[in-house]
Each structure stands twice: as C-alpha cells, then as structure tokens.
Scaffold this motif. Structure first.
Motif, mmCIF file in Angstrom:
data_model
loop_
_atom_site.group_PDB
_atom_site.id
_atom_site.type_symbol
_atom_site.label_atom_id
_atom_site.label_comp_id
_atom_site.label_asym_id
_atom_site.label_seq_id
_atom_site.Cartn_x
_atom_site.Cartn_y
_atom_site.Cartn_z
ATOM 1 N N SER A 1 0.822 -1.210 0.000
ATOM 2 C CA SER A 1 0.000 0.000 0.000
ATOM 3 C C SER A 1 0.858 1.264 0.000
ATOM 4 O O SER A 1 0.497 2.265 -0.618
ATOM 5 C CB SER A 1 -0.943 0.014 1.196
ATOM 6 O OG SER A 1 -1.872 -1.044 1.090
ATOM 7 N N LEU A 2 1.997 1.220 0.700
ATOM 8 C CA LEU A 2 2.917 2.356 0.653
ATOM 9 C C LEU A 2 3.449 2.525 -0.765
ATOM 10 O O LEU A 2 3.520 3.643 -1.283
ATOM 11 C CB LEU A 2 4.065 2.180 1.641
ATOM 12 C CG LEU A 2 5.138 3.275 1.613
ATOM 13 C CD1 LEU A 2 4.546 4.647 1.932
ATOM 14 C CD2 LEU A 2 6.269 2.946 2.575
ATOM 15 N N ALA A 3 3.800 1.424 -1.407
ATOM 16 C CA ALA A 3 4.276 1.485 -2.794
ATOM 17 C C ALA A 3 3.211 2.110 -3.697
ATOM 18 O O ALA A 3 3.504 2.970 -4.533
ATOM 19 C CB ALA A 3 4.640 0.085 -3.297
ATOM 20 N N GLN A 4 1.965 1.696 -3.514
ATOM 21 C CA GLN A 4 0.864 2.236 -4.310
ATOM 22 C C GLN A 4 0.645 3.716 -4.011
ATOM 23 O O GLN A 4 0.402 4.503 -4.925
ATOM 24 C CB GLN A 4 -0.422 1.444 -4.052
ATOM 25 C CG GLN A 4 -1.577 1.855 -4.936
ATOM 26 C CD GLN A 4 -1.295 1.624 -6.411
ATOM 27 O OE1 GLN A 4 -0.933 0.527 -6.814
ATOM 28 N NE2 GLN A 4 -1.431 2.662 -7.218
ATOM 29 N N LYS A 5 0.747 4.101 -2.747
ATOM 30 C CA LYS A 5 0.541 5.502 -2.362
ATOM 31 C C LYS A 5 1.606 6.394 -2.993
ATOM 32 O O LYS A 5 1.286 7.474 -3.506
ATOM 33 C CB LYS A 5 0.567 5.627 -0.835
ATOM 34 C CG LYS A 5 0.147 6.963 -0.320
ATOM 35 C CD LYS A 5 -1.343 7.168 -0.484
ATOM 36 C CE LYS A 5 -1.844 8.311 0.366
ATOM 37 N NZ LYS A 5 -3.279 8.516 0.223
ATOM 38 N N LEU A 6 2.860 5.963 -2.982
ATOM 39 C CA LEU A 6 3.921 6.736 -3.628
ATOM 40 C C LEU A 6 3.653 6.868 -5.120
ATOM 41 O O LEU A 6 3.841 7.941 -5.708
ATOM 42 C CB LEU A 6 5.291 6.103 -3.379
ATOM 43 C CG LEU A 6 5.848 6.221 -1.960
ATOM 44 C CD1 LEU A 6 7.160 5.460 -1.836
ATOM 45 C CD2 LEU A 6 6.028 7.679 -1.560
ATOM 46 N N GLN A 7 3.199 5.788 -5.719
ATOM 47 C CA GLN A 7 2.869 5.822 -7.145
ATOM 48 C C GLN A 7 1.675 6.744 -7.396
ATOM 49 O O GLN A 7 1.681 7.528 -8.342
ATOM 50 C CB GLN A 7 2.566 4.413 -7.649
ATOM 51 C CG GLN A 7 2.477 4.319 -9.146
ATOM 52 C CD GLN A 7 2.456 2.869 -9.606
ATOM 53 O OE1 GLN A 7 2.638 1.940 -8.841
ATOM 54 N NE2 GLN A 7 2.251 2.687 -10.888
ATOM 55 N N ASP A 8 0.659 6.688 -6.537
ATOM 56 C CA ASP A 8 -0.511 7.562 -6.679
ATOM 57 C C ASP A 8 -0.116 9.032 -6.558
ATOM 58 O O ASP A 8 -0.624 9.873 -7.306
ATOM 59 C CB ASP A 8 -1.577 7.229 -5.625
ATOM 60 C CG ASP A 8 -2.233 5.885 -5.846
ATOM 61 O OD1 ASP A 8 -2.067 5.282 -6.934
ATOM 62 O OD2 ASP A 8 -2.920 5.406 -4.910
ATOM 63 N N PHE A 9 0.766 9.352 -5.622
ATOM 64 C CA PHE A 9 1.241 10.726 -5.492
ATOM 65 C C PHE A 9 1.889 11.175 -6.800
ATOM 66 O O PHE A 9 1.619 12.264 -7.299
ATOM 67 C CB PHE A 9 2.250 10.870 -4.346
ATOM 68 C CG PHE A 9 1.662 10.900 -2.961
ATOM 69 C CD1 PHE A 9 0.450 11.536 -2.694
ATOM 70 C CD2 PHE A 9 2.324 10.318 -1.901
ATOM 71 C CE1 PHE A 9 -0.080 11.581 -1.402
ATOM 72 C CE2 PHE A 9 1.809 10.359 -0.607
ATOM 73 C CZ PHE A 9 0.605 10.994 -0.363
#
Length: 160
Positions: free
Chosen positions: A88-96
């Motif tokens: 989820s952290l990986a996805q959040k960084l990508q979403d940012f």
C-alpha cells in the motif's frame, strides 16, 4: 524521478543508525532523489511539564515548517496515523506521482512527537505500528520501507 524528503527532528548519533541510514540512502539513489534533513531537537528537562512539552512541539514544528519543501505531498509519521502494508505504501507513492505530486516529504518528530498542526495539515498520516519506537529507529524503518516500496514497484525479489 520522484523527490523524497525525510524531514526529521534529531540527529543520528549511534554508529549503527548512521550506517543503516547511509546504506538505505545509497540504495534509494537509483529510484528517487532523496534528501534527509535533520533538525535540532528541543532540549527538555528530565521530567518536563505539559507546557514544556507543548513548547518543544511548537518550536520543533516551526523549524519543520521553515524547511518544508513547497508543493507536493506531506506524510506525517505519527502513532495515530493509519498503518498499511508495504504494498500500500508502494501504491501511495505511485498515486502521489501520478497525481503530479512528485515531491513527497515524510515528517518525523522528536522524542515527544510531532506538532498537532503539522499532523492536521498533512496529506496522509502514517503509523509504522501501534507500538512506540525511538524516533531514530523510526527513521531507519521508514527509509527501509521507502526502499521496499520502490522495489515492489520495480517487481524485484527484495519484497517477499
């Protein structure tokens, strides 16, 4: 390339923390532009009063605001934040990044925590765990998790 800033109160003093931080900073060079900014911790007496703790939080909070990069996303590391798995952290960084927030700043407070106003203004409040960790260890754990997030995005075998 995403720019990651880890803005933290307190200076690493122990050799093992310094070496661990340096290792993750080196590893992250391939994935992002990383900057770690250390700010001085407000000195408190042995048994500080609530007013002294509040003064420390305000002083450290003001120092953080002065160094806070403009624009981008701000992530406050705090116990009352949400926990999430590494994916989820990986996805959040990508979403940012996809939303145009190529600058992401992680805030780590000092030994008495992080100013409440900074936490309220953050784009995301993140907790490593409901357990309490020394803020120096939290920095190493955060750097490792950022590295792990980029490894997940890259599809490597680092994350099992």
């Amino acid at each position: 390339m995403q720019k990651i800033t880890v803005l933290c109160v307190g200076k690493l003093k122990e050799k093992f923390y310094i070496e661990a931080a340096a290792e993750y900073c080196k590893r992250l060079q391939r994935f992002c532009k990383l900057e770690v900014i250390e700010l001085p911790e407000y000195r408190l007496p042995e048994n500080p009063s609530a007013a002294e703790i509040q003064k420390a939080l305000e002083t450290e909070g003001n120092a953080i605001r002065e160094k806070l990069p403009r624009g981008g996303a701000v992530v406050a590391m705090c116990i009352e934040g949400k926990t999430c798995p590494s994916e989820s952290l990986a996805q959040k960084l990508q979403d940012f990044a996809v939303s145009g927030k190529t600058q992401v700043t992680f805030l780590i407070g000092g030994s008495v925590g992080l100013d409440a106003q900074l936490k309220a203004q953050a784009d995301w409040r993140l907790s490593m765990s409901p357990m309490t960790f020394p803020h120096h260890m939290a920095r190493i754990m955060l750097l490792e998790q950022i590295y792990r997030a980029y490894q997940i995005q890259a599809g490597t075998k680092y994350h099992k």
